[in-house]
Scaffold this motif. Structure first.
Motif, PDB file in Angstrom:
ATOM      1  N   GLY A  20      20.650   2.280 -12.337  1.00 20.40           N
ATOM      2  CA  GLY A  20      20.844   0.724 -12.080  1.00 20.40           C
ATOM      3  C   GLY A  20      21.595   0.274 -12.271  1.00 20.40           C
ATOM      4  O   GLY A  20      22.056  -1.150 -12.025  1.00 20.40           O
ATOM      5  N   THR A  71      25.162  -1.500 -11.036  1.00 21.88           N
ATOM      6  CA  THR A  71      25.488  -2.656  -9.944  1.00 21.88           C
ATOM      7  C   THR A  71      26.355  -1.994  -8.912  1.00 21.88           C
ATOM      8  O   THR A  71      27.687  -1.536  -9.851  1.00 21.88           O
ATOM      9  CB  THR A  71      25.353  -3.950 -10.774  1.00 21.88           C
ATOM     10  N   ASP A 102      28.556 -12.601 -18.543  1.00 16.63           N
ATOM     11  CA  ASP A 102      27.336 -11.706 -17.465  1.00 16.63           C
ATOM     12  C   ASP A 102      26.016 -11.485 -18.849  1.00 16.63           C
ATOM     13  O   ASP A 102      25.802 -11.038 -19.809  1.00 16.63           O
ATOM     14  CB  ASP A 102      27.820 -10.600 -17.381  1.00 16.63           C
ATOM     15  N   MET A 121      23.044 -10.513 -18.215  1.00 11.12           N
ATOM     16  CA  MET A 121      21.622  -9.247 -17.819  1.00 11.12           C
ATOM     17  C   MET A 121      23.330  -8.695 -18.140  1.00 11.12           C
ATOM     18  O   MET A 121      23.039  -8.085 -16.817  1.00 11.12           O
ATOM     19  CB  MET A 121      20.960 -10.122 -17.186  1.00 11.12           C
ATOM     20  N   ARG A 171      25.282  -2.330 -17.957  1.00  8.07           N
ATOM     21  CA  ARG A 171      26.122  -1.546 -18.724  1.00  8.07           C
ATOM     22  C   ARG A 171      27.966  -1.981 -18.034  1.00  8.07           C
ATOM     23  O   ARG A 171      28.574  -1.264 -18.723  1.00  8.07           O
ATOM     24  CB  ARG A 171      26.375   0.926 -19.162  1.00  8.07           C
ATOM     25  N   GLN A 176      19.655  -6.605 -22.943  1.00  8.25           N
ATOM     26  CA  GLN A 176      17.923  -6.695 -23.927  1.00  8.25           C
ATOM     27  C   GLN A 176      17.906  -5.169 -23.889  1.00  8.25           C
ATOM     28  O   GLN A 176      17.413  -5.050 -24.649  1.00  8.25           O
ATOM     29  CB  GLN A 176      17.039  -6.578 -22.912  1.00  8.25           C
ATOM     30  N   ASP A 183      23.803  -9.876 -11.937  1.00  5.40           N
ATOM     31  CA  ASP A 183      23.385  -9.680 -10.977  1.00  5.40           C
ATOM     32  C   ASP A 183      22.047  -8.987 -11.884  1.00  5.40           C
ATOM     33  O   ASP A 183      21.676  -8.346 -12.932  1.00  5.40           O
ATOM     34  CB  ASP A 183      23.506  -7.513 -10.946  1.00  5.40           C
ATOM     35  N   LEU A 184      21.366  -9.906 -10.607  1.00  4.68           N
ATOM     36  CA  LEU A 184      19.728  -9.720 -11.852  1.00  4.68           C
ATOM     37  C   LEU A 184      18.190  -9.068 -11.541  1.00  4.68           C
ATOM     38  O   LEU A 184      19.260  -7.815 -10.676  1.00  4.68           O
ATOM     39  CB  LEU A 184      19.150 -11.519 -11.028  1.00  4.68           C
ATOM     40  N   PRO A 185      18.343  -8.793 -12.482  1.00  6.68           N
ATOM     41  CA  PRO A 185      17.403  -6.848 -12.186  1.00  6.68           C
ATOM     42  C   PRO A 185      16.262  -7.200 -11.395  1.00  6.68           C
ATOM     43  O   PRO A 185      15.934  -8.220 -10.405  1.00  6.68           O
ATOM     44  CB  PRO A 185      16.014  -7.014 -13.651  1.00  6.68           C
ATOM     45  N   HIS A 227      14.838  -1.905 -12.541  1.00  9.89           N
ATOM     46  CA  HIS A 227      15.234  -2.806 -14.680  1.00  9.89           C
ATOM     47  C   HIS A 227      13.850  -3.692 -14.611  1.00  9.89           C
ATOM     48  O   HIS A 227      14.227  -4.716 -13.344  1.00  9.89           O
ATOM     49  CB  HIS A 227      15.820  -3.066 -14.392  1.00  9.89           C
ATOM     50  N   PHE A 228      13.341  -3.826 -15.015  1.00  9.30           N
ATOM     51  CA  PHE A 228      12.171  -4.828 -15.806  1.00  9.30           C
ATOM     52  C   PHE A 228      12.996  -5.673 -16.318  1.00  9.30           C
ATOM     53  O   PHE A 228      13.813  -5.958 -17.252  1.00  9.30           O
ATOM     54  CB  PHE A 228      11.009  -4.475 -15.903  1.00  9.30           C
TER      55      PHE A 228
HETATM   56  C1  SAM Z   1      21.054  -4.799 -12.355  1.00 11.49           C
HETATM   57  S1  SAM Z   1      20.723  -4.838 -14.503  1.00 11.49           S
HETATM   58  C2  SAM Z   1      22.155  -4.884 -14.052  1.00 11.49           C
HETATM   59  C3  SAM Z   1      22.916  -3.365 -14.116  1.00 11.49           C
HETATM   60  C4  SAM Z   1      24.618  -4.219 -14.780  1.00 11.49           C
HETATM   61  N1  SAM Z   1      25.514  -5.311 -13.740  1.00 11.49           N
HETATM   62  C5  SAM Z   1      26.273  -2.759 -14.685  1.00 11.49           C
HETATM   63  O1  SAM Z   1      26.303  -2.350 -13.431  1.00 11.49           O
HETATM   64  O2  SAM Z   1      25.167  -2.209 -15.394  1.00 11.49           O
HETATM   65  C6  SAM Z   1      20.025  -6.005 -14.914  1.00 11.49           C
HETATM   66  C7  SAM Z   1      19.965  -6.026 -16.366  1.00 11.49           C
HETATM   67  O3  SAM Z   1      19.323  -7.186 -16.586  1.00 11.49           O
HETATM   68  C8  SAM Z   1      18.751  -6.437 -18.121  1.00 11.49           C
HETATM   69  N2  SAM Z   1      17.701  -7.668 -18.453  1.00 11.49           N
HETATM   70  C9  SAM Z   1      16.560  -7.781 -18.177  1.00 11.49           C
HETATM   71  N3  SAM Z   1      16.228  -9.440 -18.966  1.00 11.49           N
HETATM   72  C10 SAM Z   1      16.759  -9.236 -19.633  1.00 11.49           C
HETATM   73  C11 SAM Z   1      17.025  -9.952 -20.376  1.00 11.49           C
HETATM   74  N4  SAM Z   1      16.113 -11.085 -21.184  1.00 11.49           N
HETATM   75  N5  SAM Z   1      17.768 -10.531 -21.607  1.00 11.49           N
HETATM   76  C12 SAM Z   1      18.735  -9.110 -21.224  1.00 11.49           C
HETATM   77  N6  SAM Z   1      18.949  -8.715 -20.500  1.00 11.49           N
HETATM   78  C13 SAM Z   1      18.005  -8.800 -19.637  1.00 11.49           C
HETATM   79  C14 SAM Z   1      18.288  -5.276 -17.452  1.00 11.49           C
HETATM   80  O4  SAM Z   1      17.886  -5.020 -18.862  1.00 11.49           O
HETATM   81  C15 SAM Z   1      19.598  -4.823 -16.700  1.00 11.49           C
HETATM   82  O5  SAM Z   1      20.549  -3.956 -17.574  1.00 11.49           O
END
Ligand code: SAM
Length: 316
Positions: free
Chosen positions: A100, A102, A130, A132, A135, A154, A228-230, A235-236
């Motif tokens: 997951g 980005t 950021d 969301m 890591r 989250q 980067d949106l889920p 990533h749900f």
């Molecule tokens: C596409 S991943 C981002 C990855 C990040 N850019 C990285 O390289 O580690 C989207 C992240 O959004 C988180 N997420 C989804 N809904 C969320 C929320 N309501 N609040 C916080 N985080 C959330 C997911 O757990 C996931 O880790």
């Protein structure tokens, strides 16, 4: 003005797939303005030819797709002995591998186009959130640029991984730093945080929900909100739907109140879900204007990743 060639890195292909030339050109033009750029091939190598001022070289080196800069002397390309100046070792960004993550170059591009949109340089005391952050790929890139970084995630496991990786890379590369963690306000009811400072810059990651951004960072306002949106596959989103749009709708007021007046929101998303127009509708009905930048690139059968940028109405 100097005539130069920018070598396009193979990493750009890994980030933007078969659309890498188109995406790279969009990033370049977003950062340097509307100038003439020619794409040329030499064998399997790809270059952009352009004319630019010497003082812009540093910015060019930080473009997500650039491997090196060459001076053009008649037909000959002369490699220039210059590198981008980043305070942390590359491993902080590229070293940790996880499901997951980005793509690191895409993340760098989001920061570059974000800075160009607000017409700012990192040394002007820029701050980035950021909401969301997974890591922390975006936050670590921000630190490379000297930008103050904040993140919300989250998944509590992500914070443990961030902590472990920071310890690993600081030890391995003897990076002077400070790491601390705890609960916001000292109360276990509130989210856990990790603070990491090094090289005159720092980041804070909080375990929490992006919908509560304005409570989690209630005293801060940000120049850039980048995420980067889920995608719903790896990533749900919090409400377990595959479409992040419903979460975005619930986040938008909180995000708006944390954005500085001339700030920008830069999002990477799977344009199959939500569609670009659906995102635009949500943001524009909540006081934002959409910038013209886009960078669609097919990642797989089900994912066409794109980038979208919003500013508050009346600030363009
Ligand atoms: C596409 S991943 C981002 C990855 C990040 N850019 C990285 O390289 O580690 C989207 C992240 O959004 C988180 N997420 C989804 N809904 C969320 C929320 N309501 N609040 C916080 N985080 C959330 C997911 O757990 C996931 O880790």
């Amino acid at each position: 003005m100097k005539k130069i060639a920018l070598q396009i890195s193979p990493e750009a292909k890994a980030a933007y797939f078969s659309d890498f030339i188109k995406v790279a050109k969009k990033e370049l033009l977003a950062v340097v303005g509307d100038i003439t750029v020619n794409h040329i091939n030499k064998g399997s190598l790809n270059f952009f030819e352009l004319e630019i001022k010497h003082e812009d070289f540093e910015r060019l080196l930080k473009l997500s797709f650039v491997q090196g800069i060459y001076a053009i002397d008649s037909e000959l390309l002369q490699p220039l002995d210059i590198t981008a100046d980043f305070p942390l070792h590359d491993d902080f960004i590229f070293g940790s591998k996880f499901k997951g993550k980005t793509n690191e170059r895409l993340t760098q591009m989001l920061i570059n186009v974000g800075l160009a949109t607000i017409n700012a340089k990192p040394e002007q005391g820029i701050s980035l959130l950021d909401p969301m952050c997974g890591r922390a790929t975006t936050l670590l890139w921000a630190m490379q640029y000297g930008i103050k970084a904040r993140g919300i995630e989250q998944d509590p496991k992500a914070l443990e991984d961030i902590h472990r990786n920071l310890k690993k890379w600081t030890k391995l590369h003897r990076q002077k730093h400070k790491i601390s963690d705890g609960f916001i306000g000292g109360s276990k009811k509130n989210g856990k945080f990790i603070d990491f400072t090094s090289a005159d810059t720092g980041m804070r990651v909080v375990n929490g929900d992006a919908r509560n951004t304005n409570h989690i960072f209630k005293k801060e306002k940000f120049d850039l909100l980048i995420s980067d949106l889920p995608y719903g596959v790896q990533h749900f989103t919090t409400d377990k739907t595959r479409n992040p749009l419903s979460v975005i709708k619930q986040c938008i007021d909180a995000w708006k109140s944390c954005l500085k007046k001339r700030g920008a929101i830069v999002l990477a998303f799977n344009s199959n879900n939500p569609k670009r127009n659906a995102l635009i509708e949500v943001f524009e009905s909540n006081g934002f204007q959409t910038m013209s930048f886009s960078a669609p690139h097919r990642m797989s059968e089900s994912i066409i990743r794109d980038v979208i940028i919003f500013k508050l109405k009346g600030t363009i």
